[in-house]
Scaffold this active site. Structure first.
Site, PDB file in Angstrom:
ATOM      1  N   LYS A 120       0.818  -1.227   0.000  1.00  0.00           N
ATOM      2  CA  LYS A 120       0.000   0.000   0.000  1.00  0.00           C
ATOM      3  C   LYS A 120       0.841   1.262   0.000  1.00  0.00           C
ATOM      4  O   LYS A 120       1.830   1.360   0.709  1.00  0.00           O
ATOM      5  CB  LYS A 120      -0.911   0.011   1.216  1.00  0.00           C
ATOM      6  CG  LYS A 120      -1.941  -1.049   1.075  1.00  0.00           C
ATOM      7  CD  LYS A 120      -3.201  -0.729   1.791  1.00  0.00           C
ATOM      8  CE  LYS A 120      -4.158  -1.844   1.505  1.00  0.00           C
ATOM      9  NZ  LYS A 120      -5.427  -1.424   1.006  1.00  0.00           N
ATOM     10  N   ILE A 440     -14.379 -19.457   5.830  1.00  0.00           N
ATOM     11  CA  ILE A 440     -14.362 -18.034   6.195  1.00  0.00           C
ATOM     12  C   ILE A 440     -15.625 -17.313   5.740  1.00  0.00           C
ATOM     13  O   ILE A 440     -15.879 -16.176   6.123  1.00  0.00           O
ATOM     14  CB  ILE A 440     -13.077 -17.363   5.652  1.00  0.00           C
ATOM     15  CG1 ILE A 440     -11.839 -18.113   6.147  1.00  0.00           C
ATOM     16  CG2 ILE A 440     -12.967 -15.904   6.062  1.00  0.00           C
ATOM     17  CD1 ILE A 440     -11.730 -18.260   7.658  1.00  0.00           C
ATOM     18  N   GLU A 674      -5.154 -15.425   8.274  1.00  0.00           N
ATOM     19  CA  GLU A 674      -4.406 -16.024   7.181  1.00  0.00           C
ATOM     20  C   GLU A 674      -3.041 -16.418   7.723  1.00  0.00           C
ATOM     21  O   GLU A 674      -2.412 -15.646   8.433  1.00  0.00           O
ATOM     22  CB  GLU A 674      -4.247 -14.975   6.078  1.00  0.00           C
ATOM     23  CG  GLU A 674      -3.233 -15.320   5.039  1.00  0.00           C
ATOM     24  CD  GLU A 674      -2.210 -14.217   4.851  1.00  0.00           C
ATOM     25  OE1 GLU A 674      -2.356 -13.144   5.470  1.00  0.00           O
ATOM     26  OE2 GLU A 674      -1.263 -14.444   4.111  1.00  0.00           O
ATOM     27  N   HIS A 703      -5.383 -18.377  -2.387  1.00  0.00           N
ATOM     28  CA  HIS A 703      -5.005 -17.566  -3.543  1.00  0.00           C
ATOM     29  C   HIS A 703      -4.486 -18.386  -4.700  1.00  0.00           C
ATOM     30  O   HIS A 703      -4.207 -17.858  -5.763  1.00  0.00           O
ATOM     31  CB  HIS A 703      -3.987 -16.503  -3.141  1.00  0.00           C
ATOM     32  CG  HIS A 703      -4.674 -15.272  -2.668  1.00  0.00           C
ATOM     33  ND1 HIS A 703      -5.228 -15.196  -1.416  1.00  0.00           N
ATOM     34  CD2 HIS A 703      -4.972 -14.108  -3.286  1.00  0.00           C
ATOM     35  CE1 HIS A 703      -5.819 -14.022  -1.288  1.00  0.00           C
ATOM     36  NE2 HIS A 703      -5.681 -13.345  -2.403  1.00  0.00           N
TER      37      HIS A 703
HETATM   38  N1  GLN Z   1     -16.353 -13.394   4.747  1.00  0.00           N
HETATM   39  C1  GLN Z   1     -15.581 -12.874   3.670  1.00  0.00           C
HETATM   40  C2  GLN Z   1     -15.440 -13.934   2.597  1.00  0.00           C
HETATM   41  O1  GLN Z   1     -15.366 -15.062   2.913  1.00  0.00           O
HETATM   42  C3  GLN Z   1     -14.209 -12.424   4.126  1.00  0.00           C
HETATM   43  C4  GLN Z   1     -13.414 -11.800   3.013  1.00  0.00           C
HETATM   44  C5  GLN Z   1     -12.136 -11.101   3.432  1.00  0.00           C
HETATM   45  O2  GLN Z   1     -11.554 -11.390   4.420  1.00  0.00           O
HETATM   46  N2  GLN Z   1     -11.677 -10.181   2.637  1.00  0.00           N
HETATM   47  O3  GLN Z   1     -15.394 -13.645   1.422  1.00  0.00           O
HETATM   48 ZN    ZN Z   2      -9.828 -12.734   4.465  1.00  0.00          ZN
END
Ligand code: GLN
Ligand code: ZN
Length: 767
Positions: A120, A440, A674, A703
């Protein structure tokens, strides 16, 4: 009276209709040749320069254009290309630029080459390509871009002020590859090349250059300050060329004297972020130097308050004289969208409150005219009328929301019991196995999901048809999770275009544009929502979907929300109240949603805060305040529930070291982070800190399309088990799965569940 001079530090390069993205991506796909790409870039530059000329600006930048990023361009100009890119030493063109940025090339061999790191740009959402240094780094002029673009503008009858990244900022923001060496030692090699660049520009006819040193926004050490002194002593020796050094995004504070003593002809300050310092600067400002006053905010979208700006400009004029001031944007306008003229869906009242880049050009010109006494009342009145309408608008001000935020008590930001107690209660309630597995939140956003959303937008299907499509997707996701054998389910977030936009569209106080794109990195642009008013939640936003999903299974269905800090961080925020105030309002709206989810029978709720780290202020002394209200906002959103309800949060792609205390203070029952890409290194700080609550270190790098094996995930879990209490460990991927395909996700999650089973067998868990 003379004309008062005007300028900007940079103009958006992407084109009103994202022309640069389109051309660049076509070139990447091999659909157009480099020649065509260069042609469309030249057309964009021409348009940009002519717009600025038409607005009457005196200092029009060149070399602010870039195919990818200006720091990368600087590396190319200096010939600082890492060996792995096998550069032939000749003039660097787009091919090498893209190769360094993206790491992929025409041949299979090139595909293996790792791209340069990207990070960034100070505290913006723009990303730059990090320069790589070695102690043996050598530099020479290796790209003609800056010279070509100067000549190109000159041929159009515009003598520009070329922009360069300053040598000390270039070194400060780069990274040494051989670890112990000091990168500032390279300054001596760098300076002769900068001198040569300046001489060449002078020979082409340049009268001024703008050298950006945004490092003045950081707390500088002595070595950096001395480096700056030395650099500008050398550079100012180029006869006949005037230099303006620019800082932006922050106050100068302890760097003020160094800044003012630089032996250059002009200095630029950010008079928006640095408003408080202006009087002090004027008091100390050296005779004979020119001050560029960055009074029009280059990184927000609000109309300038002329009355307020003129107060500052008048002071500058009184103290320096009209010859020695330049009215300017605070920073490059590349951080703001281009034009309001293509916004067909915003009403005219709302539009009258805004200014994008093109409108900012007009503002700068108007301010200079008024200051010189050459324009007057009519413009001022019009400006004041727009500001008044915003100040008083009932669309912005919601007394109920203001009252409610003002009435927030410490008890509202605290769960009923301490974590240890909640953990016991939740264990009884949820009956999860050791090393519980979950994801997630998002599952693959397939072509069909996106196609259906588009159809709804275009009215090709009804809302009811769309809703039943989403229900089918959720059913399918539940079936898949049944088969895989996960412990805590998610509904998959199929109804969401984006984790911020989705909520913004359902909340009061947010507006959305059609074309207000801003470059994030390379050809990736974002269109942040505009938070313009007091935020409230007219009705539940996610309950319908979570409830439906929960009805399909006996396993806990995790409710999924985006946290208040992240929603604000990825939006344009109001400038008429502190950021923290808007964040607290959003927190209350999320709190209501959390409570409604609990009422609907949802016992696990995740509030994502991936953007907390990136919002950290540039100056360390400002961190505490920011972290204080960020933590408060999270806790406010999370604390309306019973002990039985388990609150999760999620963070990713950031270093946690600086904020671990704040993370612990957020007091989420479970955090997922992560960590698989760093092979659990990112977990270290949680271990060292003895993070007390439950934690899911990611074991699956989302990723990559690669399916991780059971063994490798088991190994990662073993690593985590060695350093964390086993009863606190969760098993999950690094982040959401929306960018992946089901074909990869299914086997990967099957392996993940197998890995969890294996570790359960081997590790005895207390509790
Ligand atoms: N809950 C979101 C997803 O699973 C989290 C995304 C993120 O951390 N950027 O897409
Ligand atoms: Zn994330």
């Amino acid at each position: 009276m003379a004309k008062i001079k005007t300028g900007i530090l940079g103009y958006p390069r992407i084109g009103e209709n994202r022309e640069l993205k389109k051309a660049t991506e076509q070139y990447w796909k091999g659909e157009i040749k480099a020649e065509e790409l260069l042609k469309s870039a030249a057309a964009l530059r021409k348009q940009n320069w002519q717009k600025q000329k038409a607005a009457g600006l005196d200092f029009i930048p060149s070399n602010d254009f870039s195919f990818y990023d200006q720091m990368l361009d600087m590396s190319c100009l200096l010939g600082n290309v890492p060996d792995r890119f096998k550069w032939n030493g000749k003039n660097i063109g787009v091919e090498t630029v893209f190769f360094m940025a993206r790491g992929s090339g025409a041949t299979a061999k090139e595909k293996e080459t790792q791209a340069c790191e990207m990070t960034k740009w100070l505290d913006t959402n723009y990303h730059y390509i990090v320069p790589e240094f070695e102690s043996k780094s050598a530099f020479k002029i290796s790209s003609t871009k800056i010279f070509d673009e100067f000549s190109e503008a000159l041929a159009l009858g515009i003598k520009t002020r070329p922009v360069l990244i300053g040598p000390m900022t270039y070194l400060t923001l780069g990274k040494m590859q051989d670890s112990n060496a000091n990168r500032f030692r390279l300054l001596d090699q760098l300076l002769p090349v900068y001198v040569e660049i300046l001489k060449k520009l002078k020979a082409l006819g340049a009268e001024w250059v703008q050298i950006d040193e945004p490092m003045f926004a950081f707390d500088l050490n002595l070595e950096q300050k001395q480096g700056l002194q030395k650099a500008y002593e050398k550079l100012s020796a180029v006869a006949g060329l005037n230099i303006m050094v620019a800082t932006y995004f922050e106050e100068l504070r302890a760097n003020l004297d160094t800044f003012l003593s630089l032996p250059v002809q002009a200095l630029h300050i950010d008079a928006v972020r640095g408003k408080k310092e202006i009087e002090k600067i004027l008091e100390k400002f050296p005779k004979n130097k020119i001050l560029s006053v960055g009074i029009v905010d280059g990184r927000n979208i609000w109309k300038n308050d002329f009355k307020e700006s003129l107060k500052i400009l008048e002071k500058a004029k009184a103290s320096l004289g009209e010859e020695r001031i330049i009215v300017s944007s605070s920073c490059s306008l590349t951080h703001s969208p281009i034009t309001l003229k293509n916004e067909k869906k915003l009403d005219s009242e709302f539009k009258s409150w805004l200014a994008f880049a093109d409108e900012k050009l007009e503002e700068i010109a108007s301010l200079a005219k008024i200051l010189a006494g050459k324009a007057g009342d009519a413009i001022l009145k019009e400006n004041q009328a727009a500001l008044d309408s915003r100040k008083k608008s009932s669309r912005i001000h919601n007394q109920q929301v203001k009252k409610r935020t003002a009435a927030v008590k410490p008890a509202d930001m605290k769960r009923k019991s301490a974590f240890a107690r909640r953990q016991q209660t939740q264990r009884k309630e949820l009956r999860l196995p050791a090393f519980p597995t979950t994801t997630i939140g998002s599952f693959p956003q397939t072509k069909e999901v996106r196609a259906n959303r588009l159809k709804l937008k275009k009215n090709e299907i009804t809302q009811a048809q769309y809703d039943s499509f989403i229900e089918e997707e959720i059913k399918n996701a539940v079936k898949i999770q049944d088969k895989i054998g996960l412990d805590v389910y998610v509904h998959g977030e199929f109804e969401r275009n984006d984790m911020v936009e989705y909520f913004g569209e359902l909340l009061e106080g947010f507006a959305f544009t059609q074309n207000a794109w801003v470059q994030s990195y390379g050809s990736r642009y974002v269109k942040p929502p505009i938070i313009f008013g007091d935020v409230s939640r007219p009705q539940p936003m996610t309950v319908r979907w979570s409830k439906f999903a929960q009805s399909l299974t006996k396993k806990p269905m995790k409710g999924m929300l985006t946290g208040p800090v992240t929603i604000a961080q990825w939006s344009f925020v109001r400038n008429d109240q502190p950021r923290s105030e808007s964040v607290m309002q959003i927190a209350l709206a999320i709190r209501d949603e959390v409570v409604d989810l609990e009422k609907a029978g949802i016992s696990v709720i995740q509030i994502d805060e991936p953007a907390i780290r990136e919002g950290l202020p540039l100056r360390r002394s400002d961190w505490k305040d920011y972290l204080d209200w960020s933590v408060k906002a999270f806790r406010l959103s999370a604390s309306g529930v019973k002990d039985e309800t388990q609150i999760h949060t999620h963070m990713c792609y950031s270093e946690f070291n600086d904020i671990i205390e704040a993370i612990a203070d957020m007091d989420a029952d479970v955090i997922s982070i992560e960590s698989s890409r760093s092979k659990m290194e990112l977990l270290d700080v949680f271990v060292d800190f003895k993070y007390p609550n439950e934690i899911g270190p990611g074991v699956y790098d989302i990723h990559s399309p690669r399916v991780p094996s059971k063994t490798e995930m088991e190994e990662l879990l073993e690593k985590a088990d060695k350093v964390l209490p086993a009863e606190n460990i969760w098993v999950n991927p690094d982040c959401g799965l929306k960018t992946r395909q089901w074909e990869e996700v299914k086997p990967a999650l099957i392996n993940m569940v197998e890995a969890a089973k294996a570790i359960r067998q081997r590790v005895k868990v207390a509790g």
